[in-house]
Write an enzyme that holds these catalytic residues in place. Structure first.
Site, mmCIF file in Angstrom:
data_model
loop_
_atom_site.group_PDB
_atom_site.id
_atom_site.type_symbol
_atom_site.label_atom_id
_atom_site.label_comp_id
_atom_site.label_asym_id
_atom_site.label_seq_id
_atom_site.Cartn_x
_atom_site.Cartn_y
_atom_site.Cartn_z
ATOM 1 N N SER A 5 33.996 38.876 50.768
ATOM 2 C CA SER A 5 35.263 39.603 50.891
ATOM 3 C C SER A 5 35.270 41.054 50.443
ATOM 4 O O SER A 5 36.259 41.750 50.687
ATOM 5 C CB SER A 5 36.352 38.857 50.136
ATOM 6 O OG SER A 5 36.854 37.830 50.941
ATOM 7 N N SER B 192 38.389 39.172 52.705
ATOM 8 C CA SER B 192 39.804 39.177 52.424
ATOM 9 C C SER B 192 40.295 40.483 51.794
ATOM 10 O O SER B 192 41.504 40.731 51.754
ATOM 11 C CB SER B 192 40.142 38.025 51.466
ATOM 12 O OG SER B 192 39.462 38.197 50.241
ATOM 13 N N LYS C 61 43.208 45.317 44.671
ATOM 14 C CA LYS C 61 43.601 44.151 45.469
ATOM 15 C C LYS C 61 44.671 43.325 44.760
ATOM 16 O O LYS C 61 44.629 43.163 43.534
ATOM 17 C CB LYS C 61 42.339 43.321 45.725
ATOM 18 C CG LYS C 61 42.477 42.128 46.635
ATOM 19 C CD LYS C 61 41.098 41.486 46.841
ATOM 20 C CE LYS C 61 41.149 40.257 47.728
ATOM 21 N NZ LYS C 61 39.802 39.676 47.924
HETATM 22 N N1 GLN Z 1 35.891 34.725 54.263
HETATM 23 C C1 GLN Z 1 35.466 33.821 53.241
HETATM 24 C C2 GLN Z 1 36.521 32.777 53.025
HETATM 25 O O1 GLN Z 1 37.464 32.769 53.741
HETATM 26 C C3 GLN Z 1 35.188 34.575 51.976
HETATM 27 C C4 GLN Z 1 36.423 35.002 51.289
HETATM 28 C C5 GLN Z 1 36.163 35.763 50.017
HETATM 29 O O2 GLN Z 1 35.057 36.229 49.780
HETATM 30 N N2 GLN Z 1 37.169 35.820 49.181
HETATM 31 O O3 GLN Z 1 36.424 31.974 52.164
#
Ligand code: GLN
Length: 494
Positions: free
Chosen positions: A176, A152, A77
């Site tokens: 994420s 994400s 990532k």
């Molecule tokens: N979807 C969640 C957020 O927007 C978690 C994101 C993540 O785990 N990086 O914060």
């Protein structure tokens, strides 16, 4: 055909049927073939070449010391720093930023001989659940490119689902790794907080962030976990406890294990096709000898609002370093204040700005007690509720996401997007290990729904430090089912 696993690639390498360089080249070709998904931001060709040579030497000179990842290609990532490779955290503000050092998790993979071939797309600074918040454009879900891959770590999930690499690294702050794994039909594991070093991870919310693998199987996730887990003096929150490796107990089965199903996680809001697939998975776990019982985690309803105070508060502090002076984008203005304002104004996307403002507000004097301190107290309650639950059950099982992959652009209201993570973010607030494994396509009972046929994920949650046990439960399920072997048809891209 099921794409090869890490173990299978290791066998082929050791038999001399292929080489690390050939595997890296094949992975690159497969990634190019699915370029339409926009899952890859950049290829790491020269690093891949050097690593492939290093892996080939390790396999030739000290084959008995070469671990299972030696010579195996992977993607990571765009929030993980690797010396000499541009890293942008999916943001315009870090355009052109080339880290001068390599983060610990990546370094451990390099030392194990794994070969990084590509950097994957993600939501900007890992904020999002659909990969629509990336400055580099959205990512398509390999099962249906018009739908989101989740976020994400959407690019990391998509490249594994597409069969181009056997595993990738993602990060999980509120879901994420697990949510995109669920939406793309792959395995995604978030270790206990502090188990994998965050050194070299561009921080979103430091008390919640964890690095972990996405892969085709739990077996492969365990191999990656065993390679990257462990204490690191360069991360002050890294756990000094010795790692219990996942490998030795992975195949021990779950006969006699007690699994809890939180009532609050099966509440309304679950898509019927998700409910049906997860309930069938519960039945399978029972057939494998586990006893399942309903439990209650009453503070679940407060988790979303707690997370959306704490995560933005930490992000507002972490992102203050993006000032246009030290890294990436620099919008030159005569005054320093104007330089800050213009760089941040042009460099950050809408969701990041929203979080920075929410977080700054929650931390400002006069509001700190009402928001941030209160959220910290509720966080403690949530963690204590999990602790109490683990006095009566060994692990918790639930759906990973209330829905299957949704069409791009269908959740423009931030709140509906935030709801994607109701079942995953309590796990981060409590610092627990959690995994998502595919448990079959969504089939709406009594009638077709538009998401039918798309992957559903089963989540397994364990107590702090119970990483090996979580992997063991998930592996027992995979050993008895074939859902993780399903591959997307990839219309028009393959
Ligand atoms: N979807 C969640 C957020 O927007 C978690 C994101 C993540 O785990 N990086 O914060």
């Amino acid at each position: 055909m099921t794409p090869a696993s890490v173990t299978e690639l290791g066998v082929r390498l050791r038999r001399g049927e292929t080489t690390p360089a050939a595997l890296a080249a094949a992975a690159r070709r497969d990634l190019e073939a699915v370029a339409g998904l926009n899952a890859v931001l950049r290829f790491t060709d020269s690093l891949a070449e050097r690593q492939a040579e290093r892996a080939a030497r390790m396999l030739a000179q000290r084959p008995e010391e070469a671990g299972p990842l030696c010579g195996v290609p992977f993607a990571y990532k765009d929030v993980l720093c690797v010396e000499g490779v541009e890293t942008t955290a999916g943001s315009r503000i870090l355009q052109g930023f080339v880290p001068p050092y390599t983060g610990t998790a990546l370094q451990r993979l390099l030392d194990a001989g794994a070969v990084p071939v590509a950097v994957t797309n993600c939501d900007e600074f890992a904020m999002g659940s659909s990969n629509e918040n990336s400055a580099h454009g959205p990512v398509g879900n390999p099962w249906d490119p018009g739908r989101v891959p989740g976020g994400s770590s959407g690019g990391s999930a998509a490249v594994v689902a597409a069969g181009a690499v056997p595993f990738s690294l993602g990060t999980d702050t509120g879901g994420s790794i697990r949510q995109p794994a669920s939406l793309c039909g792959v395995t995604g594991f978030k270790p206990t907080y502090g188990r994998v070093s965050r050194y070299g991870l561009i921080a979103f919310a430091s008390s919640l962030d964890q690095i972990g693998p996405l892969s085709r199987s739990v077996e492969d996730a365990a191999l990656v976990y065993d390679a990257v887990a462990g204490h690191d003096p360069r991360d002050s929150t890294s756990s000094p406890a010795p790692v219990e490796p996942a490998g030795p107990t992975l195949r021990a089965g779950i006969a006699g294990m007690r699994l809890g199903i939180p009532r609050e996680y099966m509440a309304e809001g679950l898509e019927p096709g998700v409910r049906a697939a997860v309930e069938a998975a519960f039945g399978e776990l029972e057939r494998l000898g586990a006893s399942l019982a309903e439990i209650s985690l009453p503070s679940t309803e407060a988790a979303l609002s707690t997370y959306y105070i704490i995560a933005p508060a930490e992000c507002s502090a972490n992102l203050s370093r993006m000032d246009g002076v030290r890294f990436g984008l620099h919008v030159d203005r005569p005054s320093l204040t104007d330089t800050y304002l213009q760089t941040r104004g042009q460099g950050f996307g809408a969701e990041v700005k929203r979080r920075v403002m929410l977080g700054t507000h929650a931390l400002s004097s006069g509001y700190y007690d009402a928001y941030y301190r209160k959220a910290q107290k509720v966080r403690t309650l949530i963690a204590q509720e999990f602790d109490r639950a683990f006095e009566t059950v060994d692990a918790i099982v639930s759906p990973t996401s209330p829905s299957v992959a949704f069409p791009r652009g269908s959740r423009s209201d931030p709140l509906s997007m935030y709801l994607c993570d109701v079942l995953t973010l309590p796990v981060n607030l409590a610092g627990l290990p959690g995994i998502s494994v595919p448990c079959g396509p969504s089939v709406t009972p009594g009638g077709a729904a538009s998401g039918d046929g798309l992957p559903v994920g089963l989540q397994v949650i364990g107590p702090r430090g119970g990483d090996a046990m979580v992997l063991r439960v998930a592996h027992a399920y995979q050993a008895a089912t074939r859902w993780h072997e399903l591959s997307p048809p990839l219309p028009g891209t393959r």
